[in-house]
Design a protein around this motif. Structure first.
Motif, PDB file in Angstrom:
ATOM      1  N   VAL A   1       0.837  -1.208   0.000  1.00 43.40           N
ATOM      2  CA  VAL A   1       0.000   0.000   0.000  1.00 43.40           C
ATOM      3  C   VAL A   1       0.868   1.253   0.000  1.00 43.40           C
ATOM      4  CG1 VAL A   1      -1.618   1.345   1.405  1.00 43.40           C
ATOM      5  CG2 VAL A   1      -2.025  -1.093   1.025  1.00 43.40           C
ATOM      6  N   ASP A   2       1.934   1.243   0.773  1.00 47.32           N
ATOM      7  CA  ASP A   2       2.824   2.410   0.829  1.00 47.32           C
ATOM      8  C   ASP A   2       3.560   2.642  -0.486  1.00 47.32           C
ATOM      9  OD1 ASP A   2       2.112   2.959   3.421  1.00 47.32           O
ATOM     10  OD2 ASP A   2       3.810   1.900   4.319  1.00 47.32           O
ATOM     11  N   GLN A   3       3.842   1.558  -1.210  1.00 47.05           N
ATOM     12  CA  GLN A   3       4.585   1.674  -2.472  1.00 47.05           C
ATOM     13  C   GLN A   3       3.700   2.101  -3.637  1.00 47.05           C
ATOM     14  OE1 GLN A   3       8.025   1.184  -2.730  1.00 47.05           O
ATOM     15  NE2 GLN A   3       7.815   1.131  -0.503  1.00 47.05           N
ATOM     16  N   ALA A   4       2.411   1.824  -3.544  1.00 46.52           N
ATOM     17  CA  ALA A   4       1.516   2.000  -4.692  1.00 46.52           C
ATOM     18  C   ALA A   4       1.400   3.453  -5.131  1.00 46.52           C
ATOM     19  CB  ALA A   4       0.133   1.448  -4.351  1.00 46.52           C
ATOM     20  N   GLN A   5       1.400   3.622  -6.453  1.00 42.96           N
ATOM     21  CA  GLN A   5       1.224   4.927  -7.094  1.00 42.96           C
ATOM     22  C   GLN A   5      -0.129   4.943  -7.814  1.00 42.96           C
ATOM     23  OE1 GLN A   5       3.522   7.482  -6.687  1.00 42.96           O
ATOM     24  NE2 GLN A   5       4.336   5.982  -5.199  1.00 42.96           N
ATOM     25  N   PRO A   6      -0.589   6.119  -8.257  1.00 46.18           N
ATOM     26  CA  PRO A   6      -1.868   6.185  -8.979  1.00 46.18           C
ATOM     27  C   PRO A   6      -1.930   5.181 -10.127  1.00 46.18           C
ATOM     28  CG  PRO A   6      -1.122   8.389  -8.469  1.00 46.18           C
ATOM     29  CD  PRO A   6      -0.007   7.461  -8.067  1.00 46.18           C
ATOM     30  N   ASP A   7      -3.063   4.493 -10.221  1.00 42.54           N
ATOM     31  CA  ASP A   7      -3.346   3.497 -11.276  1.00 42.54           C
ATOM     32  C   ASP A   7      -2.582   2.185 -11.120  1.00 42.54           C
ATOM     33  OD1 ASP A   7      -5.225   5.128 -12.565  1.00 42.54           O
ATOM     34  OD2 ASP A   7      -3.667   6.122 -13.739  1.00 42.54           O
ATOM     35  N   ASP A   8      -1.838   2.026 -10.027  1.00 42.44           N
ATOM     36  CA  ASP A   8      -1.245   0.715  -9.746  1.00 42.44           C
ATOM     37  C   ASP A   8      -2.346  -0.238  -9.276  1.00 42.44           C
ATOM     38  OD1 ASP A   8       1.266   1.588 -10.374  1.00 42.44           O
ATOM     39  OD2 ASP A   8       2.014   1.674  -8.312  1.00 42.44           O
ATOM     40  N   VAL A   9      -2.048  -1.537  -9.326  1.00 43.29           N
ATOM     41  CA  VAL A   9      -2.981  -2.555  -8.833  1.00 43.29           C
ATOM     42  C   VAL A   9      -2.243  -3.450  -7.844  1.00 43.29           C
ATOM     43  CG1 VAL A   9      -4.510  -4.472  -9.415  1.00 43.29           C
ATOM     44  CG2 VAL A   9      -4.268  -2.558 -11.010  1.00 43.29           C
ATOM     45  N   ILE A  10      -2.862  -3.678  -6.680  1.00 43.56           N
ATOM     46  CA  ILE A  10      -2.323  -4.612  -5.690  1.00 43.56           C
ATOM     47  C   ILE A  10      -3.247  -5.815  -5.626  1.00 43.56           C
ATOM     48  CG2 ILE A  10      -1.761  -4.992  -3.254  1.00 43.56           C
ATOM     49  CD1 ILE A  10      -1.348  -1.958  -2.989  1.00 43.56           C
ATOM     50  N   LEU A  11      -2.686  -6.997  -5.858  1.00 44.01           N
ATOM     51  CA  LEU A  11      -3.437  -8.242  -5.697  1.00 44.01           C
ATOM     52  C   LEU A  11      -2.959  -8.929  -4.425  1.00 44.01           C
ATOM     53  CD1 LEU A  11      -5.418 -10.409  -6.857  1.00 44.01           C
ATOM     54  CD2 LEU A  11      -3.409 -11.499  -7.874  1.00 44.01           C
ATOM     55  N   ILE A  12      -3.881  -9.118  -3.477  1.00 46.69           N
ATOM     56  CA  ILE A  12      -3.566  -9.841  -2.241  1.00 46.69           C
ATOM     57  C   ILE A  12      -4.137 -11.245  -2.399  1.00 46.69           C
ATOM     58  CG2 ILE A  12      -3.744  -9.849   0.270  1.00 46.69           C
ATOM     59  CD1 ILE A  12      -4.439  -6.867   0.126  1.00 46.69           C
ATOM     60  N   ALA A  13      -3.253 -12.211  -2.588  1.00 44.08           N
ATOM     61  CA  ALA A  13      -3.678 -13.556  -3.008  1.00 44.08           C
ATOM     62  C   ALA A  13      -3.597 -14.562  -1.862  1.00 44.08           C
ATOM     63  CB  ALA A  13      -2.811 -14.025  -4.169  1.00 44.08           C
ATOM     64  N   GLY A  14      -4.472 -15.570  -1.946  1.00 45.18           N
ATOM     65  CA  GLY A  14      -4.322 -16.762  -1.117  1.00 45.18           C
ATOM     66  C   GLY A  14      -5.383 -17.018  -0.069  1.00 45.18           C
ATOM     67  N   LYS A  15      -5.878 -15.969   0.605  1.00 49.61           N
ATOM     68  CA  LYS A  15      -6.784 -16.201   1.729  1.00 49.61           C
ATOM     69  C   LYS A  15      -8.220 -15.774   1.437  1.00 49.61           C
ATOM     70  CE  LYS A  15      -5.308 -15.251   5.821  1.00 49.61           C
ATOM     71  NZ  LYS A  15      -5.814 -16.543   6.360  1.00 49.61           N
ATOM     72  N   GLY A  16      -8.403 -14.852   0.528  1.00 46.66           N
ATOM     73  CA  GLY A  16      -9.743 -14.498   0.075  1.00 46.66           C
ATOM     74  C   GLY A  16     -10.692 -14.116   1.194  1.00 46.66           C
ATOM     75  N   HIS A  17     -11.753 -14.915   1.360  1.00 50.25           N
ATOM     76  CA  HIS A  17     -12.813 -14.633   2.334  1.00 50.25           C
ATOM     77  C   HIS A  17     -12.412 -14.948   3.764  1.00 50.25           C
ATOM     78  CE1 HIS A  17     -12.948 -18.934   1.720  1.00 50.25           C
ATOM     79  NE2 HIS A  17     -13.586 -19.037   2.870  1.00 50.25           N
TER      80      HIS A  17
END
Length: 493
Positions: A445-461
């Protein structure tokens, strides 16, 4: 039900000539035993139910099913296999519930949960009362119950189906795991429709090889039976783009409906268009050509949609009703779910925990990403170790930057799991290791710039993290929101 009547179903394996007793419930967990219970001793991987038979008696059990003699002052019925016996007894005790409703089973490595919810949405659009049994929960009508396993053990499963019958459910939709098929948890389930989503590497810690894993999934299609019925026809819905479907066609006597995108099939999606807002395609099926506009994103969701359409066709639901339902579905919790806290970059939480599902999710992100893609990924402890380097490799290949972190380490050392993952990315420069999952999410989150996408994978719900023997509160969606809010506050200061 009387004991002697109940165990007639176990013949010719056993007989009982002693005093008859009334059975008020069936249990294989001594902690759930009450007055009038029949206790079934199941040998598990870590505990043996035979060791708890005395406690079951003290809690009110009036009879026991076992694989060996036990010194108890109540009837002990000895059978060869208590797991198999539990399936038979539960089916009889609960009055063969799956013969009284339509039962749809879904198996495959990925997509089971989403497909089950899509089918549920279609059935409800057709004014059917539904039930769901799966990874996220059990639902009877609109009542939600927690479940521990994707597919519960036989006694719990038949009890749930009995509750559905009592609540006048028309159709039950259930996820069927490979473990459940091998262990006989679904013995006695009278499936009307069986759906195959796909097959890719997972659970090799349990099955050993992909061939054995494939055979395990195929058991669902043999469970459709060998007889033909015009009143209640059986259907196998198969993903023709997956090579395993060819084998499953040969082992089932059921009617077959195939679906696919790349291979000629009965149900096909053509002219697929994917955007950040949704997915559209032209549906070709035995019922004609129709346009479909989904709110869900990704090619993998097109496959899930086609599978659900196959089940709908097999259920004689009009195509207009089916499409109306599908176009209303915004998504399924933890399955490519967006997290929006007013940030100028995208955050997506997804349950992708296999190499194939991770690759599908990242390739979908690449369809609409305007800038960098960050992926946060880990691997579960006490599970298939061979997929760990593959997961890391895919993360680095498909994303701009990968953060390798903990998933549910369970009894394993989190750093040892990460070391296994790192074997797949040696020489790569676009990754870092942050063992603490909360810190890993905050870093992205700290690294993200405008229009970047972060995918947090593996645990979902999932709303927990298992570390050692502790089950801690942890929800990727909430943790991501907190990290975004903290970043906003830091920016203001």
């Amino acid at each position: 039900m009387q004991l002697k009547k109940l165990i007639e179903s176990l013949q010719p394996y056993t007989s009982y000539t002693g005093e008859d007793v009334e059975i008020k419930s069936i249990e294989n967990d001594n902690r759930k035993v009450s007055d009038g219970s029949l206790f079934i001793c199941i040998k598990g991987y870590t505990v043996d139910g035979h060791d708890f038979a005395q406690k079951a008696y003290e809690s009110g059990a009036v009879a026991v099913i076992a694989e060996r003699s036990l010194s108890l002052p109540i009837p002990v019925i000895i059978v060869k296999d208590t797991k198999r016996a539990s399936s038979v007894l539960a089916d009889v005790f609960y009055q063969k519930p799956t013969q009284k409703l339509q039962l749809i089973g879904i198996t495959g490595t990925n997509g089971k949960t989403t497909t089950s919810h899509l089918i549920d949405a279609i059935l409800k659009e057709a004014h059917k009362k539904t039930g769901i049994i799966g990874t996220m929960y059990t639902k009877i009508g609109e009542e939600i119950q927690e479940t521990k396993n994707t597919t519960p053990e036989a006694v719990t499963l038949q009890k749930l189906f009995h509750q559905m019958v009592e609540q006048k459910v028309d159709t039950a939709v259930m996820e069927v795991s490979s473990h459940a098929l091998v262990e006989g948890r679904v013995f006695g389930c009278d499936y009307d429709i069986a759906v195959f989503t796909n097959l890719s590497q997972d659970h090799l810690d349990y099955h050993g090889t992909m061939e054995e894993y494939k055979k395990a999934k195929g058991l669902l299609f043999t469970r459709l039976g060998n007889a033909f019925s015009s009143e209640k026809p059986k259907f196998a819905i198969l993903n023709k783009d997956d090579a395993a479907a060819n084998e499953y066609e040969t082992i089932t006597a059921a009617h077959i409906l195939t679906y696919g995108i790349d291979t000629e099939a009965d149900i096909m999606a053509k002219n697929i268009k994917i955007t950040a807002a949704g997915t559209s395609f032209d549906l070709h099926s035995p019922l004609g050509i129709h346009s479909v506009q989904l709110k869900m994103v990704g090619k993998f969701n097109v496959y899930n949609t086609l599978a659900s359409i196959g089940a709908a066709i097999a259920s004689n639901i009009p195509m207009e009703v089916t499409i109306n339902a599908l176009e209303k579905v915004a998504g399924v919790a933890g399955r490519f779910e967006t997290v929006n806290a007013g940030q100028d970059f995208s955050v997506i939480v997804d349950y992708s925990h296999t190499p194939d599902s991770l690759q599908n999710a990242l390739q979908t992100v690449k369809e609409f990403a305007k800038n960098n893609i960050y992926v946060i990924v880990g691997c579960g402890g006490d599970r298939d170790k061979t997929k760990r380097p593959l997961m890391a490799k895919i993360a680095c290949e498909e994303a701009s930057y990968a953060i390798l972190t903990s998933d549910n380490p369970r009894s394993e050392d989190p750093l040892a799991i990460l070391k296994d993952m790192e074997q797949g990315v040696k020489g790569e420069q676009n990754y870092t290791i942050i063992s603490d999952r909360k810190e890993a999410i905050a870093f992205a989150v700290d690294q993200a710039q405008p229009d970047d996408v972060i995918l947090i994978a593996g645990k979902g719900h999932e709303t927990y993290q298992i570390i050692g023997s502790k089950v801690l509160d942890f929800d990727d969606r909430l943790v991501a929101k907190e990290a975004i809010e903290e970043r906003k506050n830091d920016t203001v200061l």
